[in-house]
Design a protein around this motif. Structure first.
Motif, short mmCIF file in Angstrom:
data_model
loop_
_atom_site.label_atom_id
_atom_site.label_comp_id
_atom_site.label_asym_id
_atom_site.label_seq_id
_atom_site.Cartn_x
_atom_site.Cartn_y
_atom_site.Cartn_z
N LYS A 1 109.38 70.15 45.26
CA LYS A 1 110.27 69.42 44.36
C LYS A 1 110.52 70.21 43.09
O LYS A 1 111.21 69.76 42.20
CB LYS A 1 109.63 68.08 43.99
N ASP A 2 109.92 71.39 43.02
CA ASP A 2 110.00 72.19 41.81
C ASP A 2 111.36 72.88 41.71
O ASP A 2 111.68 73.77 42.49
CB ASP A 2 108.87 73.24 41.85
N GLY A 3 112.15 72.44 40.75
CA GLY A 3 113.51 72.95 40.60
C GLY A 3 113.58 74.45 40.38
O GLY A 3 114.52 75.12 40.84
N PHE A 4 112.58 75.00 39.69
CA PHE A 4 112.60 76.44 39.45
C PHE A 4 112.32 77.21 40.73
O PHE A 4 112.95 78.21 41.01
CB PHE A 4 111.61 76.82 38.35
N GLU A 5 111.36 76.70 41.49
CA GLU A 5 111.07 77.36 42.76
C GLU A 5 112.30 77.32 43.66
O GLU A 5 112.65 78.30 44.31
CB GLU A 5 109.88 76.66 43.45
N ILE A 6 112.98 76.18 43.64
CA ILE A 6 114.16 76.03 44.48
C ILE A 6 115.29 76.95 44.03
O ILE A 6 115.94 77.61 44.83
CB ILE A 6 114.60 74.55 44.50
N SER A 7 115.50 77.03 42.73
CA SER A 7 116.59 77.89 42.26
C SER A 7 116.28 79.36 42.53
O SER A 7 117.16 80.16 42.83
CB SER A 7 116.87 77.66 40.78
N GLU A 8 115.01 79.69 42.45
CA GLU A 8 114.60 81.07 42.75
C GLU A 8 114.86 81.38 44.24
O GLU A 8 115.42 82.42 44.57
CB GLU A 8 113.11 81.23 42.41
N ALA A 9 114.48 80.44 45.09
CA ALA A 9 114.71 80.63 46.52
C ALA A 9 116.20 80.71 46.81
O ALA A 9 116.65 81.50 47.64
CB ALA A 9 114.08 79.48 47.31
N ASP A 10 116.97 79.91 46.12
CA ASP A 10 118.42 79.91 46.29
C ASP A 10 118.99 81.27 45.94
O ASP A 10 119.83 81.82 46.64
CB ASP A 10 119.03 78.84 45.37
N LEU A 11 118.50 81.80 44.84
CA LEU A 11 118.96 83.13 44.41
C LEU A 11 118.63 84.18 45.46
O LEU A 11 119.44 85.04 45.79
CB LEU A 11 118.30 83.47 43.07
N GLN A 12 117.43 84.08 46.02
CA GLN A 12 117.02 85.06 47.03
C GLN A 12 117.84 84.90 48.32
O GLN A 12 118.22 85.88 48.93
CB GLN A 12 115.53 84.93 47.37
N LEU A 13 118.09 83.66 48.70
CA LEU A 13 118.79 83.42 49.96
C LEU A 13 120.27 83.72 49.88
O LEU A 13 120.87 84.21 50.81
CB LEU A 13 118.61 81.96 50.41
#
Ligand code: ADP
Ligand code: MG
Length: 700
Positions: free
Chosen positions: A615-627
């Motif tokens: 649920k961590d928005g930062f982790e998600i945005s980081e993953a989004d950037l990578q993907l």
């Protein structure tokens, strides 16, 4: 004249026609533009393969040999030309052409030594290469000198005019060749090159296009990436430093009655550690006499609005007014309601100003703003209309940054002789590298902690065939008094189809839940209809909301506990996260259901896994950037990255970005106006860059 600024149409071997095409299609006009049109990949041409070595997983290979015979196969439009090509060591491969047969037969001769270059494919147990590149062996430089061959992006139109990658390569070569003895100036100071052991500019450009080997290619890439990131940071930070020196900020000297009274007697709960920390950061900013420009990032529900309110009370305590701006009328109204509630009878005057505020009321409001009777104003864009005059505006809070252009921010500043402090809030967490670049001129605060007692939202990924079971679950939730969102994707290119999906979805829900009222909202509706439907849902008159992503930002219905996302595969990670944030805002256990079809790409499957796991928005945005890479991130398009990255990659070059930013900071610290002899080169580069591709109005 410096070589790099020359118009390429005057370069021998390019000519006006091709120069014109390069300009129109790729925006390449000068030698510098061409040199900075970097290859997107390289292929190793430093050795020849024997045919017995090849396998299908090889990308591009080159083989030396002779055509043994040609053969035409098939008739009319299905006709193709094949050639048996022998490597002279017992291996034979088939070359195939489907087009330009006559041309090929004219050009290539049997029994002449060629080098064939292409990707081998296996068909019927034999290897072939379709439309290979072929060159006379006698015309090629020795293979040891061939090295890595660059490939360039071209457009369809260019290809149709014989300007393919190969042709571009030749054109680039005509500016790379004279480079060494040209007067092209170095673009980084000597001491920076030394400090990080960077390759000089000429060698870097030479090797980025025609690398002698992989090692020097890497050095060239490193140097050019550094340069790119460094100058972006330098220009952002220089603006900031200019602002700090030349713009006088308002001084909030003390914390006073309203703040303390609110904190002690009105705040119904304890602030989280993160909220306290951010308030301290703001407190320090507004006490420096410099203008605050701060970005507040925090997930939905992390308590940003409350922090904003308390910052506004700091303004009021120091005799200033404050304004809070939201991107839509619904959000502005919600803010107004919650601020009014929280402030109770504290004695702070708050008003709401939106597009639908009646004229009479508006006039009264304007009057109260001018005479200072009103302390806080909440509103939409209406708030920055020129007729709105404050007596003494001290702080502006902007909610959901990406809907507001920086130009609008700038207009707000003009409402005072001295610009008010600015606090920008966003619930779209963005990775650090992106923040440093997009909002490099803002200080960043992060609320990374949710208020206690929240039940984490449970997220599930189901396939569409679970629909019926899901309906049972939805019914139970509604019977228990909750409300439900059903969201459909809306993608521009297929709006009609999407709308049909949405309408069918609406019909489907109506049949499945005849006993309940259902709201439907989408972007094509009139604003008034949309607001009406939203309002019905907010008031609980409708139990189900069928919508497109228009509900994404900020809407707060604490009683909604289920978010169903249809065709979840069509959403990006950040968007899924935003949508999920619409639930879990009340005391009840909330759920997010991601519905997809069975057929999912590996990336999509990963997206679903990440959503279910964290649920961590930062982790998600980081993953989004990578993907997905930085270009595609939600929110960034609207906010508009004011430059193109040609070689650096925010997803991969975070470390280098940090170094580049730190280097720029150190330099500006010592020499804010870049006046020292050794820094003249920096000032010059910045000027060039700003003249060229920066739209400086957007930096404010
Ligand atoms: P955001 O704007 O970040 O989405 P809000 O400021 O709207 O979040 O806060 C979400 C909810 O949490 C609101 O109902 C607010 O009153 C509540 N809240 C905020 N801070 C706290 C806290 N420290 N403890 C408990 N509840 C809080
Ligand atoms: Mg909010």
């Amino acid at each position: 004249m410096d070589f790099s600024t020359q118009d390429i149409k005057f370069i021998a071997g390019i000519g006006p026609k091709r120069a014109d095409m390069l300009n129109k299609e790729l925006g390449i006009r000068t030698v510098d533009d061409l040199l900075r049109h970097y290859p997107y990949k390289y292929v190793d041409r430093s050795r020849f393969y024997y045919l017995h070595e090849i396998s299908e997983d090889m990308p591009f290979i080159q083989v030396k040999g002779r055509i043994v015979r040609f053969e035409k196969v098939g008739e009319g439009r299905n006709q193709r030309l094949t050639a048996a090509f022998s490597d002279g060591h017992g291996g034979v491969i088939e070359l195939v052409w489907f087009k330009g047969i006559k041309y090929i037969l004219d050009k290539y001769k049997v029994n002449t030594e060629y080098v064939v270059f292409g990707k081998p494919t296996l068909f019927n147990g034999h290897y072939n290469i379709a439309h290979p590149e072929m060159e006379l062996l006698s015309e090629l430089p020795p293979v040891e000198q061939m090295g890595l061959q660059p490939f360039y992006n071209t457009t369809e139109k260019m290809k149709n005019n014989y300007l393919n990658s190969k042709a571009v390569q030749k054109i680039v070569f005509s500016v790379v060749q004279p480079l060494k003895n040209s007067n092209l100036p170095e673009s980084l100071p000597e001491y920076v090159l030394k400090k990080y052991a960077l390759l000089n500019l000429k060698e870097s450009l030479q090797n980025i296009h025609f690398p002698q080997n992989a090692k020097i290619l890497n050095d060239a890439r490193q140097r050019l990436k550094f340069e790119e990131l460094f100058y972006i940071q330098l220009s952002i930070l220089q603006q900031t430093s200019w602002r700090n020196h030349n713009i006088k900020g308002l001084l909030f000297e003390h914390i006073g009655y309203y703040f303390n009274k609110f904190y002690n007697d009105y705040l119904p709960f304890e602030l989280t550690g993160a909220q306290k920390r951010v308030l301290r950061e703001i407190r320090i900013d507004v006490g420096t006499g410099k203008q605050m420009n701060r970005l507040l990032q925090g997930d939905v529900g992390s308590g940003k609005t409350l922090v904003a309110l308390m910052a506004m009370l700091m303004a009021v305590d120091n005799g200033y007014q404050a304004a809070m701006m939201a991107p839509t009328e619904i959000l502005a109204t919600q803010h107004f309601v919650s601020l009014t509630e929280m402030l109770g009878d504290l004695g702070v005057n708050v008003a709401l100003l939106t597009g639908s505020t009646k004229l009479k009321e508006r006039e009264k409001l304007h009057e109260q703003l001018r005479n200072g009777e009103l302390h806080l104003l909440v509103g939409t864009h209406a708030l920055i209309e020129d007729t709105v005059q404050f007596k003494n505006l001290g702080l502006v809070v902007i909610d959901e940054q990406h809907r507001f252009g920086v130009e609008q921010r700038a207009r707000l500043w003009r409402k005072n002789v001295n610009p008010p402090h600015v606090l920008v809030m966003t619930a779209t967490p963005i990775p650090r590298t992106l923040a440093m670049t997009l909002y490099g001129d803002l200080s960043v605060s992060v609320i990374d902690e949710l208020p206690p007692g929240r039940k984490p939202i449970q997220t599930f990924h189901y396939y569409q065939d679970k629909r019926n079971a899901l309906n049972g679950f939805i019914a139970k939730q509604i019977e228990a008094g909750r409300q439900v969102y059903i969201v459909y994707p809306l993608i521009q290119e297929s709006e009609k189809m999407d709308l049909r999906n949405l309408e069918e979805g609406f019909e489907y829900m109506r049949e499945a839940f005849p006993q309940y009222q259902i709201s439907m909202v989408h972007g094509k509706m009139k604003a008034a209809d949309k607001d009406y439907q939203m309002q019905k849902f907010v008031e609980g008159k409708t139990r189900i909301m069928v919508a497109t992503t228009v509900i994404e930002v900020g809407v707060n219905v604490p009683n909604a506990s289920v978010m169903v996302i249809e065709n979840a595969e069509r959403f990006g990670l950040s968007q899924l996260h935003q949508l999920r944030g619409r639930v879990g805002r009340g005391a009840d256990q909330s759920f997010c259901i991601l519905l997809t079809s069975y057929k999912l790409s590996a990336d999509t499957r990963k997206r679903m896994e990440i959503m279910v796991r964290t649920k961590d928005g930062f982790e998600i945005s980081e993953a989004d950037l990578q993907l997905r890479g930085p270009g595609d991130l939600d929110g960034t398009q609207q906010s508009g990255i004011p430059f193109d990255l040609k070689i650096a990659n925010l997803a991969k070059d975070g470390k280098m970005l940090e170094i580049a930013r730190q280097t720029a900071m150190d330099i500006l610290e010592e020499d804010p106006m870049l006046e020292k002899e050794e820094n003249k080169i920096l000032a010059l580069q910045l000027r060039k860059m700003r003249n060229k591709n920066f739209n400086w109005s957007v930096i404010g």
